[in-house]
Design a protein around this motif. Structure first.
Motif, PDB file in Angstrom:
ATOM      1  N   ALA A 172      80.311  71.391   0.481  1.00  0.00           N
ATOM      2  CA  ALA A 172      79.787  72.284  -0.552  1.00  0.00           C
ATOM      3  C   ALA A 172      80.870  73.242  -1.038  1.00  0.00           C
ATOM      4  CB  ALA A 172      78.591  73.059  -0.013  1.00  0.00           C
ATOM      5  N   ALA A 173      81.682  73.763  -0.098  1.00  0.00           N
ATOM      6  CA  ALA A 173      82.767  74.669  -0.490  1.00  0.00           C
ATOM      7  C   ALA A 173      83.776  73.946  -1.374  1.00  0.00           C
ATOM      8  CB  ALA A 173      83.449  75.223   0.760  1.00  0.00           C
ATOM      9  N   TYR A 174      84.088  72.702  -1.042  1.00  0.00           N
ATOM     10  CA  TYR A 174      85.016  71.919  -1.868  1.00  0.00           C
ATOM     11  C   TYR A 174      84.465  71.755  -3.287  1.00  0.00           C
ATOM     12  CZ  TYR A 174      87.667  67.891  -3.574  1.00  0.00           C
ATOM     13  OH  TYR A 174      88.449  67.039  -4.327  1.00  0.00           O
ATOM     14  N   VAL A 175      83.190  71.427  -3.380  1.00  0.00           N
ATOM     15  CA  VAL A 175      82.572  71.203  -4.691  1.00  0.00           C
ATOM     16  C   VAL A 175      82.614  72.477  -5.526  1.00  0.00           C
ATOM     17  CG1 VAL A 175      80.396  70.697  -5.882  1.00  0.00           C
ATOM     18  CG2 VAL A 175      81.104  69.307  -3.914  1.00  0.00           C
ATOM     19  N   PHE A 176      82.225  73.602  -4.933  1.00  0.00           N
ATOM     20  CA  PHE A 176      82.109  74.826  -5.721  1.00  0.00           C
ATOM     21  C   PHE A 176      83.434  75.548  -5.905  1.00  0.00           C
ATOM     22  CE2 PHE A 176      77.670  74.109  -4.786  1.00  0.00           C
ATOM     23  CZ  PHE A 176      77.093  74.423  -6.015  1.00  0.00           C
ATOM     24  N   ASN A 177      84.490  75.057  -5.285  1.00  0.00           N
ATOM     25  CA  ASN A 177      85.822  75.598  -5.560  1.00  0.00           C
ATOM     26  C   ASN A 177      86.486  74.876  -6.726  1.00  0.00           C
ATOM     27  OD1 ASN A 177      85.932  77.659  -3.655  1.00  0.00           O
ATOM     28  ND2 ASN A 177      86.641  76.285  -2.025  1.00  0.00           N
ATOM     29  N   GLN A 178      85.833  73.838  -7.250  1.00  0.00           N
ATOM     30  CA  GLN A 178      86.396  73.109  -8.383  1.00  0.00           C
ATOM     31  C   GLN A 178      86.131  73.867  -9.683  1.00  0.00           C
ATOM     32  OE1 GLN A 178      88.302  70.555  -7.673  1.00  0.00           O
ATOM     33  NE2 GLN A 178      87.691  70.865  -5.514  1.00  0.00           N
ATOM     34  N   PRO A 179      87.055  73.793 -10.623  1.00  0.00           N
ATOM     35  CA  PRO A 179      86.862  74.479 -11.912  1.00  0.00           C
ATOM     36  C   PRO A 179      85.577  74.001 -12.604  1.00  0.00           C
ATOM     37  CG  PRO A 179      89.120  73.704 -11.689  1.00  0.00           C
ATOM     38  CD  PRO A 179      88.363  73.107 -10.541  1.00  0.00           C
ATOM     39  N   GLY A 180      84.781  74.947 -13.027  1.00  0.00           N
ATOM     40  CA  GLY A 180      83.572  74.638 -13.771  1.00  0.00           C
ATOM     41  C   GLY A 180      82.314  74.537 -12.946  1.00  0.00           C
ATOM     42  N   ALA A 181      82.428  74.429 -11.618  1.00  0.00           N
ATOM     43  CA  ALA A 181      81.233  74.226 -10.780  1.00  0.00           C
ATOM     44  C   ALA A 181      80.341  75.468 -10.782  1.00  0.00           C
ATOM     45  CB  ALA A 181      81.644  73.850  -9.365  1.00  0.00           C
ATOM     46  N   LYS A 182      80.918  76.619 -10.482  1.00  0.00           N
ATOM     47  CA  LYS A 182      80.122  77.844 -10.437  1.00  0.00           C
ATOM     48  C   LYS A 182      79.628  78.222 -11.828  1.00  0.00           C
ATOM     49  CE  LYS A 182      82.467  79.706  -6.362  1.00  0.00           C
ATOM     50  NZ  LYS A 182      83.322  80.793  -5.824  1.00  0.00           N
ATOM     51  N   GLU A 183      80.481  77.982 -12.838  1.00  0.00           N
ATOM     52  CA  GLU A 183      80.064  78.290 -14.203  1.00  0.00           C
ATOM     53  C   GLU A 183      78.863  77.424 -14.606  1.00  0.00           C
ATOM     54  OE1 GLU A 183      84.234  79.540 -13.671  1.00  0.00           O
ATOM     55  OE2 GLU A 183      83.079  77.743 -13.182  1.00  0.00           O
ATOM     56  N   PHE A 184      78.913  76.146 -14.225  1.00  0.00           N
ATOM     57  CA  PHE A 184      77.774  75.275 -14.535  1.00  0.00           C
ATOM     58  C   PHE A 184      76.507  75.786 -13.856  1.00  0.00           C
ATOM     59  CE2 PHE A 184      74.853  71.981 -13.193  1.00  0.00           C
ATOM     60  CZ  PHE A 184      74.549  71.363 -14.398  1.00  0.00           C
ATOM     61  N   LEU A 185      76.585  76.146 -12.590  1.00  0.00           N
ATOM     62  CA  LEU A 185      75.418  76.630 -11.860  1.00  0.00           C
ATOM     63  C   LEU A 185      74.829  77.859 -12.536  1.00  0.00           C
ATOM     64  CD1 LEU A 185      73.525  76.560  -9.399  1.00  0.00           C
ATOM     65  CD2 LEU A 185      75.234  77.913  -8.160  1.00  0.00           C
ATOM     66  N   ASP A 186      75.690  78.802 -12.917  1.00  0.00           N
ATOM     67  CA  ASP A 186      75.208  80.024 -13.559  1.00  0.00           C
ATOM     68  C   ASP A 186      74.517  79.725 -14.889  1.00  0.00           C
ATOM     69  OD1 ASP A 186      76.178  81.538 -11.484  1.00  0.00           O
ATOM     70  OD2 ASP A 186      78.080  82.008 -12.474  1.00  0.00           O
ATOM     71  N   ARG A 187      75.145  78.924 -15.704  1.00  0.00           N
ATOM     72  CA  ARG A 187      74.609  78.681 -17.046  1.00  0.00           C
ATOM     73  C   ARG A 187      73.394  77.759 -17.008  1.00  0.00           C
ATOM     74  NH1 ARG A 187      80.080  78.202 -20.825  1.00  0.00           N
ATOM     75  NH2 ARG A 187      81.030  80.170 -20.095  1.00  0.00           N
ATOM     76  N   TYR A 188      73.395  76.798 -16.102  1.00  0.00           N
ATOM     77  CA  TYR A 188      72.239  75.903 -16.024  1.00  0.00           C
ATOM     78  C   TYR A 188      71.023  76.645 -15.475  1.00  0.00           C
ATOM     79  CZ  TYR A 188      69.887  71.375 -15.736  1.00  0.00           C
ATOM     80  OH  TYR A 188      69.019  70.327 -15.927  1.00  0.00           O
ATOM     81  N   MET A 219      76.884  65.519 -12.605  1.00  0.00           N
ATOM     82  CA  MET A 219      77.925  66.240 -11.877  1.00  0.00           C
ATOM     83  C   MET A 219      79.232  65.457 -11.791  1.00  0.00           C
ATOM     84  SD  MET A 219      76.654  69.120 -11.055  1.00  0.00           S
ATOM     85  CE  MET A 219      75.826  68.997 -12.645  1.00  0.00           C
ATOM     86  N   ARG A 220      79.340  64.358 -12.516  1.00  0.00           N
ATOM     87  CA  ARG A 220      80.553  63.551 -12.421  1.00  0.00           C
ATOM     88  C   ARG A 220      81.739  64.170 -13.156  1.00  0.00           C
ATOM     89  NH1 ARG A 220      77.931  57.831 -14.094  1.00  0.00           N
ATOM     90  NH2 ARG A 220      77.026  59.263 -15.656  1.00  0.00           N
ATOM     91  N   PHE A 221      81.553  65.359 -13.735  1.00  0.00           N
ATOM     92  CA  PHE A 221      82.694  66.082 -14.314  1.00  0.00           C
ATOM     93  C   PHE A 221      83.492  66.809 -13.235  1.00  0.00           C
ATOM     94  CE2 PHE A 221      79.463  69.366 -14.148  1.00  0.00           C
ATOM     95  CZ  PHE A 221      80.162  70.537 -13.887  1.00  0.00           C
ATOM     96  N   LEU A 222      82.968  66.833 -11.998  1.00  0.00           N
ATOM     97  CA  LEU A 222      83.659  67.471 -10.878  1.00  0.00           C
ATOM     98  C   LEU A 222      84.376  66.417 -10.033  1.00  0.00           C
ATOM     99  CD1 LEU A 222      80.780  69.872  -9.730  1.00  0.00           C
ATOM    100  CD2 LEU A 222      82.820  70.494 -11.061  1.00  0.00           C
ATOM    101  N   PRO A 223      85.507  66.777  -9.418  1.00  0.00           N
ATOM    102  CA  PRO A 223      86.205  65.834  -8.535  1.00  0.00           C
ATOM    103  C   PRO A 223      85.302  65.370  -7.390  1.00  0.00           C
ATOM    104  CG  PRO A 223      87.614  67.694  -9.039  1.00  0.00           C
ATOM    105  CD  PRO A 223      86.255  68.039  -9.574  1.00  0.00           C
ATOM    106  N   ASN A 224      85.443  64.117  -7.007  1.00  0.00           N
ATOM    107  CA  ASN A 224      84.565  63.499  -6.017  1.00  0.00           C
ATOM    108  C   ASN A 224      85.101  63.692  -4.603  1.00  0.00           C
ATOM    109  OD1 ASN A 224      82.758  61.951  -4.608  1.00  0.00           O
ATOM    110  ND2 ASN A 224      82.933  60.157  -5.925  1.00  0.00           N
ATOM    111  N   PRO A 225      84.348  64.368  -3.710  1.00  0.00           N
ATOM    112  CA  PRO A 225      84.789  64.503  -2.313  1.00  0.00           C
ATOM    113  C   PRO A 225      84.931  63.170  -1.590  1.00  0.00           C
ATOM    114  CG  PRO A 225      83.038  66.062  -2.814  1.00  0.00           C
ATOM    115  CD  PRO A 225      83.109  65.100  -3.967  1.00  0.00           C
TER     116      PRO A 225
END
Length: 341
Positions: free
Chosen positions: A265-281, A242-248
């Motif tokens: 959690a809201a901060y993490v999933f508001n970052q570009p790519g977070a929700k897409e990763f969850l869906d595809r993984y 998950m280090r491709f996401l900005p670090n809180p």
């Protein structure tokens, strides 16, 4: 399940012979906006206490057969299906084991006992134990694993181990002695499986067909968050970074909290790519889970990592576990490194 769903209900797996060092901690509905205590690995779980169960005689399966024919694989298959498995139990103790199971208030409803020639000095007691079980109206089945002499010789030679009964003779001498010793038991068997041409997966499929009932054997998953700076989990089957996401950690007002906190959690999933990763993984895991079931694999550990195992990996693990639960996968969430800072 949406991104705003509550934390999943997880069940702790009581696997035989596995350490249970992590302690359960309630997370659903809890106010997590508190600084993390340095108490080591954390486990997110929600266990519903079982009510009192009426005493009942457990169902019993006795697994025996030729050495090298797959007794261990058959026993492991039953263990994965939820049976309480005892390997190499002296036959004279089988009635005692059943009696202890009957006193367990339903916690031990199905017992499998592996009986083989390693306990040959006790083997003469098996006939007496079977008669005792019949007198007590215990439902029991005998599964006998058979194989050809050629297949057994190849298997012993491939692992460079002697047959337990060969003594100073050859492998074929040990096989012949074992066949004679087990001849009567084979005749009493309720199920004989010839494994001469079966691989491990095919044997497991046959055991599943006999003992899994109408339901497909369940896949049990552990979703583990971790910090790369503390090392990779040695028992991980799959690892995601998950280090491709900005670090809180670099947001001062979020730094003291963990991924269990709603704002983190809201901060993490508001970052570009977070929700897409969850869906595809989650979609990828659906494909992998189907393959694991076909291959007879019943447990999988999915490791989700970030730098310290505190923010991004924790938030993603919780959401991913919720997806798995929605897919019908029994899931436990372990936060290995949360609280180590």
């Amino acid at each position: 399940m949406t991104e705003h769903d509550a934390h999943p209900t997880e069940q702790r797996e009581q696997a035989h012979g596995e350490p249970g060092g992590n302690q359960p901690r309630q997370t659903a509905g809890a106010d997590s906006r508190q600084p993390v205590q340095d108490n080591g690995a954390q486990v997110s779980t929600d266990v519903t206490p079982a009510g009192p169960a009426e005493a009942a005689i457990p169902e019993l399966v006795i697994i025996s057969g030729m050495s090298g024919a797959g007794r261990s694989t058959a026993a492991k298959c039953l263990e994965d299906l939820g049976w309480f498995v005892v390997d190499n139990l002296p036959p004279a103790l089988i009635p005692t084991m059943v009696e202890l199971g009957a006193r367990s208030q339903g916690n031990v409803a199905r017992i499998a006992v592996v009986v083989d020639v390693r306990g040959r000095r006790f083997f003469d007691n098996l006939r007496e134990s079977l008669a005792d079980l019949e007198a007590k109206h215990v439902t029991r089945r005998i599964v006998f694993l058979e194989s050809s002499d050629d297949a057994l010789v190849r298997r012993f030679e491939s692992v460079r181990r002697p047959h337990p009964l060969q003594g100073d003779g050859r492998i074929v001498d040990g096989i012949a002695a074992e066949r004679e010793l087990l001849r009567e038991l084979r005749g009493d068997a309720d199920l004989v499986i010839d494994t001469s041409s079966l691989n491990v997966h095919e044997l497991r499929a046959k055991m599943d067909a006999q003992f899994a009932g109408e339901e497909e054997p369940e896949l049990r998953a552990t979703v583990m968050s971790f910090g790369f700076k503390y090392g990779l989990p040695v028992d991980a089957d799959l690892v995601a970074d998950m280090r491709f996401l900005p670090n809180p950690h670099w947001v001062p007002e979020l730094r003291p909290y963990t991924g269990l906190n709603e704002e983190v959690a809201a901060y993490v999933f508001n970052q570009p790519g977070a929700k897409e990763f969850l869906d595809r993984y989650a979609e990828l895991l659906r494909l992998i889970a189907a393959g694991y079931r076909r291959e007879g694999k019943r447990y999988v550990t999915i490791a989700i990592g970030c730098t310290g195992g505190k923010h991004r990996s924790v938030a993603m693990s919780e959401k991913l576990a919720a997806r798995l639960v929605a897919e019908g996968v029994e899931t436990v969430v372990v936060h290995r490194d949360m609280g180590r800072e």
